[in-house]
Motif scaffolding. Structure first.
Motif, PDB file in Angstrom:
ATOM      1  N   GLU A 395       0.856  -1.182   0.000  1.00  0.00           N
ATOM      2  CA  GLU A 395       0.000   0.000   0.000  1.00  0.00           C
ATOM      3  C   GLU A 395       0.891   1.231   0.000  1.00  0.00           C
ATOM      4  OE1 GLU A 395      -2.438  -0.481   3.438  1.00  0.00           O
ATOM      5  OE2 GLU A 395      -0.920   0.298   4.819  1.00  0.00           O
ATOM      6  N   TYR A 399      -2.762   4.437  -2.689  1.00  0.00           N
ATOM      7  CA  TYR A 399      -3.183   3.114  -3.169  1.00  0.00           C
ATOM      8  C   TYR A 399      -3.383   2.160  -1.997  1.00  0.00           C
ATOM      9  CZ  TYR A 399      -2.924  -1.584  -5.062  1.00  0.00           C
ATOM     10  OH  TYR A 399      -3.188  -2.890  -5.356  1.00  0.00           O
ATOM     11  N   ARG A 400      -4.482   1.386  -2.060  1.00  0.00           N
ATOM     12  CA  ARG A 400      -4.761   0.302  -1.118  1.00  0.00           C
ATOM     13  C   ARG A 400      -5.182  -0.924  -1.929  1.00  0.00           C
ATOM     14  NH1 ARG A 400      -3.068   3.914   1.328  1.00  0.00           N
ATOM     15  NH2 ARG A 400      -3.621   4.759   3.379  1.00  0.00           N
ATOM     16  N   PRO A 401      -4.728  -2.108  -1.557  1.00  0.00           N
ATOM     17  CA  PRO A 401      -5.096  -3.293  -2.328  1.00  0.00           C
ATOM     18  C   PRO A 401      -6.521  -3.777  -2.079  1.00  0.00           C
ATOM     19  CG  PRO A 401      -3.711  -3.925  -0.507  1.00  0.00           C
ATOM     20  CD  PRO A 401      -3.767  -2.433  -0.489  1.00  0.00           C
ATOM     21  N   GLY A 402      -7.197  -3.210  -1.062  1.00  0.00           N
ATOM     22  CA  GLY A 402      -8.560  -3.638  -0.768  1.00  0.00           C
ATOM     23  C   GLY A 402      -8.609  -5.078  -0.295  1.00  0.00           C
ATOM     24  N   ARG A 403      -9.556  -5.834  -0.841  1.00  0.00           N
ATOM     25  CA  ARG A 403      -9.735  -7.226  -0.423  1.00  0.00           C
ATOM     26  C   ARG A 403      -9.029  -8.213  -1.350  1.00  0.00           C
ATOM     27  NH1 ARG A 403     -13.484  -7.853   3.367  1.00  0.00           N
ATOM     28  NH2 ARG A 403     -13.788 -10.057   2.809  1.00  0.00           N
ATOM     29  N   THR A 404      -8.097  -7.694  -2.138  1.00  0.00           N
ATOM     30  CA  THR A 404      -7.378  -8.561  -3.076  1.00  0.00           C
ATOM     31  C   THR A 404      -6.672  -9.703  -2.356  1.00  0.00           C
ATOM     32  OG1 THR A 404      -7.014  -6.641  -4.495  1.00  0.00           O
ATOM     33  CG2 THR A 404      -5.699  -8.604  -4.948  1.00  0.00           C
ATOM     34  N   ASP A 406      -7.532 -11.262   0.205  1.00  0.00           N
ATOM     35  CA  ASP A 406      -8.442 -12.277   0.726  1.00  0.00           C
ATOM     36  C   ASP A 406      -9.019 -13.170  -0.367  1.00  0.00           C
ATOM     37  OD1 ASP A 406      -8.101 -11.199   3.264  1.00  0.00           O
ATOM     38  OD2 ASP A 406      -9.703  -9.739   2.962  1.00  0.00           O
TER      39      ASP A 406
END
Length: 425
Positions: A395, A399-404, A406
């Motif tokens: 991150e 930018y954040r990868p979110g739930r990628t 998981d």
């Protein structure tokens, strides 16, 4: 047999020796009209050092006669192959002739065992001595040593060679006993330990000499200290065969970690077993997949430069093998998703090195850049990192990868795209 025929046989017989990279040699050249050869510059052959230099080497055996009967070796005493043997002077003349033709920058010399380990080692050392002392050859010399040879011969080898190596052959003592019963694992370990002591002593002597000041009386007289002793400045390396027995990758990496830790080896090389003519029944009929050798080199790199322990790379409880469909760092990251995402602006260097797709230079550049500003998504694109592999695990300021992380199909997403196999693949 003429010299050209000998060269064809003994150069081909040397192709199974992988441990001939030329990193770590002391810088030497023949500027000023003194000596011949150098350890610098680009060659036209194919031995690449970790720092990117290409050093061309004449890679040959002194002889492929051998009194040992190691089951995996094409040159074993019971093997039905053409035999040849160089004299010391022939190897010296070949080395100098190839250098004058601008074909090589150095020599990698190994040999089968003839008459006795001491006799063979004496011949190998004599080649290096003649090149260094009689012809003032300043190029790179790598000698493959024989563990049963006397300590005096090993010490002489270290005085003339840039790097020495002793092959452990197989990852476990049990494998060595089964496939090479004439070789002594304890003797190999003793020789490695002895060489490590000599190398460290020479390194400390050079360090102390560099730190010491020479006082001359009177001050107008320029004082010079005698040079520190030279002993294999490129360190020592070894090679082990992969796939000749049932040893798994976890055990292989544990053996390598022990060699790096105990004997301070510069490099461990992995050589995928290659089926040989008239092979013994104890050997597999087919070679292991070449990608297995590649994965072991990647795992070895993780241990040496990325701070991984060998037990992390192939954890206990699995089948003990590295995944063939993805690199070891990516496999570790997917198995340890709780350690991610890594914040590029705050994470320590040790954790950033574990991000798939990041190399050591990339991490160092990111650390330097974040001292003056916050890192953003665009910075990764400028560094030309593989974004598909990197983005799920990091991150940044924007930018954040979110739930990628998981996603249950994350491993499938990371897999390379399918490729059409050729007719002869």
């Amino acid at each position: 047999m003429n010299l050209q025929s000998k060269l064809a046989i003994l150069a081909d017989a040397a192709k199974y020796d992988a441990s001939c990279a030329s990193s770590g040699a002391a810088p030497r050249d023949s500027l000023g009209g003194r000596g011949m050869g150098s350890t610098e510059g680009m060659g036209i052959c194919h031995s690449y050092a970790p720092d990117g230099r290409c050093i061309s080497l004449l890679k040959i055996l002194l002889t492929n006669f051998c009194q040992y009967d190691c089951l995996y070796c094409v040159n074993r005493v019971s093997s039905n192959v053409p035999r040849a043997r160089f004299t010391v002077q022939e190897v010296v003349d070949l080395t100098l002739d190839f250098y004058r033709r601008n074909c090589i920058e150095g020599l990698f010399l190994s040999s089968g065992i003839i008459q006795s380990p001491d006799y063979t080692m004496e011949q190998v050392v004599e080649v290096a001595r003649v090149l260094r002392e009689e012809h003032d050859f300043r190029g790179y010399i790598h000698l493959k040593t024989i563990p049963d040879a006397s300590p005096e011969l090993m010490e002489r080898a270290g005085r003339h060679a840039d790097r020495l190596s002793i092959n452990v052959e197989l990852p476990t003592p049990e494998g060595l006993t089964a496939l090479a019963p004439q070789k002594d694992g304890a003797a190999i370990a003793r020789s490695m330990a002895r060489m490590a002591v000599h190398i460290e002593d020479a390194r400390q002597a050079r360090k102390e000499q560099a730190a010491a000041k020479v006082v001359s009386m009177p001050a107008s007289v320029r004082a010079r200290r005698a040079p520190a002793p030279h002993f294999a400045p490129g360190g020592q390396s070894t090679q082990m065969i992969v796939g000749a027995d049932a040893t798994d990758d976890r055990t292989i990496l544990a053996t390598s970690a022990g060699l790096y830790g105990v004997h301070r080896l510069r490099r461990v090389y992995y050589s995928a077993f290659s089926p040989i003519p008239d092979a013994a029944r104890a050997l597999p009929l087919i070679a292991p997949p070449t990608v297995r050798e590649h994965r072991l080199y990647q795992a070895d790199w993780l241990m040496r430069f990325y701070g991984f322990a060998h037990g992390e790379i192939v954890p206990a409880g699995q089948d003990g093998m590295l995944a063939l469909d993805m690199d070891p760092k990516l496999a570790w990251a997917i198995a340890h998703r709780e350690r991610f995402p890594v914040n590029l602006n705050t994470a320590p260097r040790e954790l950033m090195l574990r991000v798939p797709g990041f190399g050591v230079q990339t991490v160092d550049r990111l650390l330097a850049a974040r001292r003056v500003r916050s890192l953003r998504h665009a910075d990764l694109a400028r560094l030309h990192v593989p974004l598909k592999k990197v983005l799920p695990f990091v991150e940044a300021a924007d930018y954040r990868p979110g739930r990628t992380l998981d996603a249950t199909d994350l491993a499938a997403r990371m897999a390379p795209p399918p490729a059409q196999r050729g007719l002869f693949d």
